[in-house]
Design a protein around this motif. Sequence first.
Motif, mmCIF file in Angstrom:
data_model
loop_
_atom_site.group_PDB
_atom_site.id
_atom_site.type_symbol
_atom_site.label_atom_id
_atom_site.label_comp_id
_atom_site.label_asym_id
_atom_site.label_seq_id
_atom_site.Cartn_x
_atom_site.Cartn_y
_atom_site.Cartn_z
ATOM 1 N N ARG A 44 0.808 -1.212 0.000
ATOM 2 C CA ARG A 44 0.000 0.000 0.000
ATOM 3 C C ARG A 44 0.840 1.260 0.000
ATOM 4 N N LEU A 45 1.855 1.293 0.872
ATOM 5 C CA LEU A 45 2.586 2.533 1.040
ATOM 6 C C LEU A 45 3.579 2.772 -0.072
ATOM 7 N N SER A 46 3.964 1.721 -0.810
ATOM 8 C CA SER A 46 4.820 1.976 -1.953
ATOM 9 C C SER A 46 4.042 2.733 -3.008
ATOM 10 N N ALA B 284 13.486 -5.859 11.145
ATOM 11 C CA ALA B 284 13.679 -6.874 10.108
ATOM 12 C C ALA B 284 12.530 -7.871 10.103
ATOM 13 N N ASP B 285 11.956 -8.108 11.264
ATOM 14 C CA ASP B 285 10.799 -8.993 11.370
ATOM 15 C C ASP B 285 9.517 -8.255 11.001
ATOM 16 N N LEU B 286 9.299 -7.101 11.603
ATOM 17 C CA LEU B 286 8.027 -6.396 11.465
ATOM 18 C C LEU B 286 7.771 -5.851 10.067
ATOM 19 N N LYS B 287 8.818 -5.569 9.301
ATOM 20 C CA LYS B 287 8.613 -4.988 7.971
ATOM 21 C C LYS B 287 8.057 -6.008 6.983
ATOM 22 N N ASN B 288 8.140 -7.297 7.326
ATOM 23 C CA ASN B 288 7.599 -8.346 6.472
ATOM 24 C C ASN B 288 6.136 -8.597 6.798
ATOM 25 N N ASN B 289 5.376 -8.955 5.773
ATOM 26 C CA ASN B 289 4.022 -9.408 6.053
ATOM 27 C C ASN B 289 4.125 -10.594 7.006
ATOM 28 N N ARG B 290 3.465 -10.494 8.141
ATOM 29 C CA ARG B 290 3.664 -11.479 9.206
ATOM 30 C C ARG B 290 3.280 -12.892 8.789
ATOM 31 N N THR B 291 2.418 -13.052 7.783
ATOM 32 C CA THR B 291 1.954 -14.382 7.411
ATOM 33 C C THR B 291 3.006 -15.171 6.638
ATOM 34 N N THR B 292 4.070 -14.503 6.203
ATOM 35 C CA THR B 292 5.094 -15.177 5.402
ATOM 36 C C THR B 292 6.301 -15.538 6.262
ATOM 37 N N ASN C 108 15.685 -0.404 3.275
ATOM 38 C CA ASN C 108 14.593 -0.431 4.247
ATOM 39 C C ASN C 108 14.997 -1.221 5.488
ATOM 40 N N THR C 109 15.835 -0.604 6.320
ATOM 41 C CA THR C 109 16.296 -1.222 7.565
ATOM 42 C C THR C 109 16.131 -0.236 8.710
ATOM 43 N N ALA C 110 16.116 -0.766 9.922
ATOM 44 C CA ALA C 110 16.030 0.107 11.093
ATOM 45 C C ALA C 110 17.254 1.003 11.190
ATOM 46 N N PRO D 220 1.537 -5.059 11.205
ATOM 47 C CA PRO D 220 2.551 -4.048 11.522
ATOM 48 C C PRO D 220 3.368 -3.602 10.320
ATOM 49 N N ASN D 221 3.489 -4.441 9.299
ATOM 50 C CA ASN D 221 4.316 -4.068 8.150
ATOM 51 C C ASN D 221 3.780 -2.842 7.417
ATOM 52 N N VAL D 222 2.479 -2.581 7.548
ATOM 53 C CA VAL D 222 1.894 -1.383 6.935
ATOM 54 C C VAL D 222 2.526 -0.133 7.536
ATOM 55 N N LEU D 223 2.724 -0.131 8.848
ATOM 56 C CA LEU D 223 3.360 1.012 9.509
ATOM 57 C C LEU D 223 4.822 1.114 9.108
ATOM 58 N N CYS D 224 5.499 -0.024 8.955
ATOM 59 C CA CYS D 224 6.905 -0.006 8.528
ATOM 60 C C CYS D 224 7.048 0.605 7.142
ATOM 61 N N GLU D 225 6.159 0.242 6.221
ATOM 62 C CA GLU D 225 6.204 0.800 4.875
ATOM 63 C C GLU D 225 5.999 2.313 4.906
ATOM 64 N N TYR D 226 5.046 2.735 5.727
ATOM 65 C CA TYR D 226 4.791 4.174 5.860
ATOM 66 C C TYR D 226 6.043 4.892 6.358
#
Length: 641
Positions: free
Chosen positions: A21-23, A498-506, A521-523, A583-589
């Motif tokens: 979404r955020l891309s 590194a964990d949260l930026k991924n879609n959690r289901t994968t 895209n890293t912390a 949570p990955n939605v917030l990371c993308e933002y």
Amino acid sequence: MNCSQFSILLPPVLAPPRFSRLSLLHSHSSISFSTNCILKTSRRLFLRAKASSPTTMANEEVTGGSLKQQLAKLFEESLRITVPEELDVDPAIAPCQNPKFATMPWACGQKLKGRAPFKGPQPIGQAIMKNLPASEMVDSCSIAGPGFVNVVLSRQWIAKSIQKMLVDGIETWAPKLPVKRAVVDFSSPNIAKEMHVGHLRSTIIGDTLARMLEYSNVEVLRRNHVGDWGTQFGMLIEYLFEKFPSGEVASDQAIEDLETFYKASKQRFDSDPAFKERAQRAVVSLQAGDEKYRKAWAHICEISRRGYEKVYQRLGVHLEEKGESFYNPYIPGALELLSKKGLIEESEGARVIFIEGKNIPLIVVKKDGGYNYASTDLAALWYRLNEEKAEWIIYVTDVGQREHFEMFFTAAKRAGWLPAEDNKYPKTSHVGFGLVLGEDGKRFRTRSTETVKLVDLLDEAKSKCKAALIERGKAKDWTEEDLEKTAEAVGYGAVKYADLKNNRTTNYTFSFDQMLNDKGNTAVYLLYAHARICSIIRKSGKDIEELKRTGTLDLVHPDERTLGLHLLQFAEVVEEACTNLLPNVLCEYLYNLSEDFTRFYTNCQVVGSAEETSRLLLCEATAVVMRKCFHLLGITPVYKI
């Protein structure tokens, strides 16, 4: 319809997790007409949104709701005037990438076509635009394509909204969710076993969901449903007594390595029939309340608890423990309620609940009369609904438990504990997550094929960050305390992000080299970006708090407007992340916000420019939103690097 454009048109619950979404938001923000929005009237889509995402902004006296909602209010008023007989037509608002090249099909007239005096979508769009009430947020309107109404947002209004946030605080941008109290059940390690990398995902995903809900003014009951009851305690206690035949409970040091202690007792249990029989009798004594056995059980639990707490302190995670033993007394009552409703049946010596569409039943009492996960989960759910009055109960576990939760939730619905409709409250949600893999594509393990202890992983992340800082010469300028704190913030933050930026289901691959990279895209990149913004403000020599009170923000340059609009969309992003539990939605933002800031700073001089005050305020607003994102992700920001 161009699906990539429409994925950000849909309200949060409708955006499929596979879309980035955020891309898309980033790409549309990069063009000069980034503040344009498209109106589409679509009752089917909007009603789905209303059913599942009735969020409004807390700061309603200033903004009247989020961007989408405030525009929706304007168009609702226009529709009441334009087509008063069509009370069920609701506007759906979405940012677009570029209206000039929009490829969305004719839609505005779908519901209203054929209504006199309109002969097509274009006249309908013209009438809707003409009847829009005056608003300070709207700069201009136009008709595009087959009846879309384009709205250009006022840059003055965007600037005013951001400046108001700087004065009143980021809390005024918090979304308001349709629940007041939620339970987030996460982490949940087993007693007498060390936390390993498998617990990482549940712990940090659960913590982030809890933080986002708390920010949204939801009371969150953070529950650590530890495995502190069951047959394994018979072998643990019996092995403890075997090592200390005098009956005195061992010192902490004697069973400090609980993992080794657990393995040794399990080996005896599997290889020695006499020991196994004694262990089974020990379970009976424990459950009967025998003081000697209860004391040994409590001692083992306390040692485990202290070990977990050290990990939680490092991660900045807070939980309240309510383990299996807490809910055990409630199991008979919960099962009795289910029996009275005719849900529990006898099957091959066990007591079960048959679930339509499932090949196996949900076992609630085993053949030997013992309870299991299902019976404990049902009792815990009853307690959370009736005693804790939770409206939303969220379980964070691996995707492998999906079927268990599907059956468990279905049983609760059949019992009338939960409404049949998924979009009504109270409700339950299973937040499933994939595996952590090594770079070989297999489960992440040590070279000796052991699971990786979480404490060792965190130690290594911090150590690598500290080494990188020393290599950059920071040891000469910083105190040892500064080095330690920064290495800890960046190292732990890198592991989390590194964990949260991924879609959690994968599944995701754990790689220190990737997560500690200061590019991409890293912390590390994001924390450094925040530190650079703070450095810009410090180097200006200006008192930023004074500028908030006396300065004026203006968004003249296109990159300023893009950044400003991105900031205003923060609340909608948090709402989406909460609604979809992603949570990955917030990371993308956060990453795209950093990219937008970099573009702004590259093209717009800040310190020493004629627009210095305004641009310093925009820098500060970006830093404030980034810090709130870090907080929601459980990451400690750094202010210098």
